[in-house]
Design an enzyme around this catalytic site. Structure first.
Site, mmCIF file in Angstrom:
data_model
loop_
_atom_site.group_PDB
_atom_site.id
_atom_site.type_symbol
_atom_site.label_atom_id
_atom_site.label_comp_id
_atom_site.label_asym_id
_atom_site.label_seq_id
_atom_site.Cartn_x
_atom_site.Cartn_y
_atom_site.Cartn_z
ATOM 1 N N ASP A 163 35.286 47.202 27.049
ATOM 2 C CA ASP A 163 36.066 45.964 26.982
ATOM 3 C C ASP A 163 35.829 45.200 25.685
ATOM 4 O OD1 ASP A 163 35.825 46.790 29.797
ATOM 5 O OD2 ASP A 163 36.929 44.953 30.229
ATOM 6 N N ARG A 184 23.994 35.458 32.862
ATOM 7 C CA ARG A 184 25.137 34.883 32.145
ATOM 8 C C ARG A 184 24.847 33.523 31.498
ATOM 9 N NH1 ARG A 184 26.288 39.645 31.504
ATOM 10 N NH2 ARG A 184 28.007 40.614 32.619
ATOM 11 N N ASP A 186 32.148 36.381 36.294
ATOM 12 C CA ASP A 186 31.502 36.148 35.003
ATOM 13 C C ASP A 186 32.290 35.194 34.101
ATOM 14 O OD1 ASP A 186 29.242 37.590 35.512
ATOM 15 O OD2 ASP A 186 29.949 39.431 34.572
ATOM 16 N N SER A 241 32.443 50.104 35.589
ATOM 17 C CA SER A 241 31.911 49.072 34.708
ATOM 18 C C SER A 241 30.421 48.923 34.995
ATOM 19 C CB SER A 241 32.634 47.751 34.952
ATOM 20 O OG SER A 241 32.064 46.715 34.187
#
Length: 405
Positions: free
Chosen positions: A17, A96, A125, A181
């Site tokens: 990505d 995060r 996220d 992912s």
């Protein structure tokens, strides 16, 4: 030629990505600064730097935030016994805000008006990244390609991204045979999407454990050698030392002991789960996680806390932990309520100190014993061999009163 739009700092991982997004942002007229957080993942960071520069990044920052991640994010979660929906130890959710904090810092250092990320428009996220960015720098502008029609209409899914990567000569670790992912950090590794979107098949989910780049060792039923006990010392409300009972070796720094526990527990398959969870945005998703050190410390802390904390305080603290876990999962680390909860939980930990002895074997953590200078355990009082400072006849009235209703 696209109109120049200024500088954007991209939270870059080097995966499918963000590699494609880096090139796409250049197409849109942005000057891209790539920021890669070293948060404990096993990665060739120099190769990642060269790749980002080859893709057109003006500058690349590789920042080691692993120590801060343990001390400022993982330790509060350990103190809280934080679990989302009774099973998930919040590995990605904790990482995060740690990553986004440095993202904002670099944007301010570079004078960038924009930050960007590769989080999907369906996931958690995006919320975690952006709430942190706005909390720390309210004037920052976020570019979220997966929420822009010109991006997601061009790339409906990962197959189209892989075609784009092939066309532009972008090397990526994802293939049509392994189209999931992956997110890796010191706390855990997770897999989702791709073949895992069908929650039924067990066999396909098991493939995750067999990949050569799996962070921790062995298959889902890994046995490993018989594991000698470890002594985990908690002082000042956080783990401060791990001792191997076999050879007496100790690890004392936060980062060192966490890495050590990951290695030991990972070889025994500790902390592996395959779950369906409720995302903040409202949908359910399937994830496969492995959280070795986090699982050991969860059980060790739970044990020493029960040994040293007053019963009624612990009941209140359990309710706070439930709310804390929800707030962290949903991305509200920097919210006033989450900061308040962290203070309350930290206050509850003043007497939580001592040593827990445990072993790990065949995916399980076994508590073997504990001791503490702040123990509330009274051996004489609870003994079945001596009466101690207790009058058994008093229990008659206690029972009668409780039976009234």
């Amino acid at each position: 030629m696209a109109q120049r739009k200024g500088m954007v700092v991209l939270a870059y991982s080097g995966g499918l990505d963000t590699s494609c997004i880096l090139v796409w942002l250049k197409e849109q007229g942005y000057d891209v600064v790539a920021y890669l957080a070293n948060i404990g993942q096993k990665e060739d960071f120099e190769a990642a730097r060269k790749k980002a520069l080859a893709l057109g990044a003006k500058k690349v920052y590789i920042e080691d935030v692993s120590r801060e991640f343990v001390e400022e994010f993982i330790w509060p979660a350990v103190q809280a016994n934080a679990l989302y929906e009774d099973r998930y130890l919040l590995g990605t959710a904790l990482a995060r805000p740690c990553i986004a904090r440095k993202l904002v810092e670099i944007a301010q250092r570079e004078g960038a008006q924009y930050v960007a990320h590769g989080a999907t428009g369906k996931g958690n996220d995006q919320v975690r990244f952006e709430l942190t960015c706005y909390a720390l720098c309210p004037n920052i502008k976020v570019v979220a390609p997966w929420r822009l029609p010109e991006f997601y209409q061009r790339f409906p899914g990962r197959c189209e991204l892989m075609d784009y990567a092939k066309k532009h000569g972008i090397p990526v670790p994802v293939t049509p045979q392994t189209p999931w992912s992956m997110d890796e950090n010191l706390m855990h590794i997770s897999y989702e999407a791709g073949i895992l979107e069908n929650p039924k098949p067990q066999g396909r989910g098991r493939l995750m454990y067999l990949q050569p780049n799996w962070k921790f060792h062995g298959g889902p039923c890994a046995v490993g050698p018989p594991c000698l006990s470890r002594h985990i010392n908690c002082r000042r409300r956080v783990p401060v030392k791990v001792t191997n009972a076999g050879d007496g070796a100790t690890r004392c720094s936060a980062l060192e002991l966490f890495v050590y526990l990951n290695d030991i527990a990972g070889k025994h398959g500790v902390g592996r789960i395959d779950i369906v969870e409720n995302r903040f945005v409202g949908m359910k998703s399937r994830g496969i996680y492995e959280t070795p050190a986090g699982t050991i410390l969860y059980h060790a802390h739970l044990d020493i806390e029960a040994f040293t904390m007053d019963r009624e305080v612990r009941k209140i603290k359990q309710g706070l932990a439930l709310k804390f876990s929800e707030l962290v999962y949903n991305g509200f680390w920097h919210s006033p309520e989450c900061e308040f909860l962290r203070q309350c939980i930290r206050r509850s930990q003043e007497a939580v100190m001592g040593t827990v002895r445990l072993s790990v074997f065949k995916g399980q953590v076994y508590i073997l014993g504990r001791e503490s200078p702040r123990s509330l355990y009274n051996e004489e009082l609870v003994s079945m061999n001596v009466q101690g400072d207790y009058e058994p006849a008093d229990a008659t009235g206690f029972i009668n009163i409780n039976s009234l209703r």
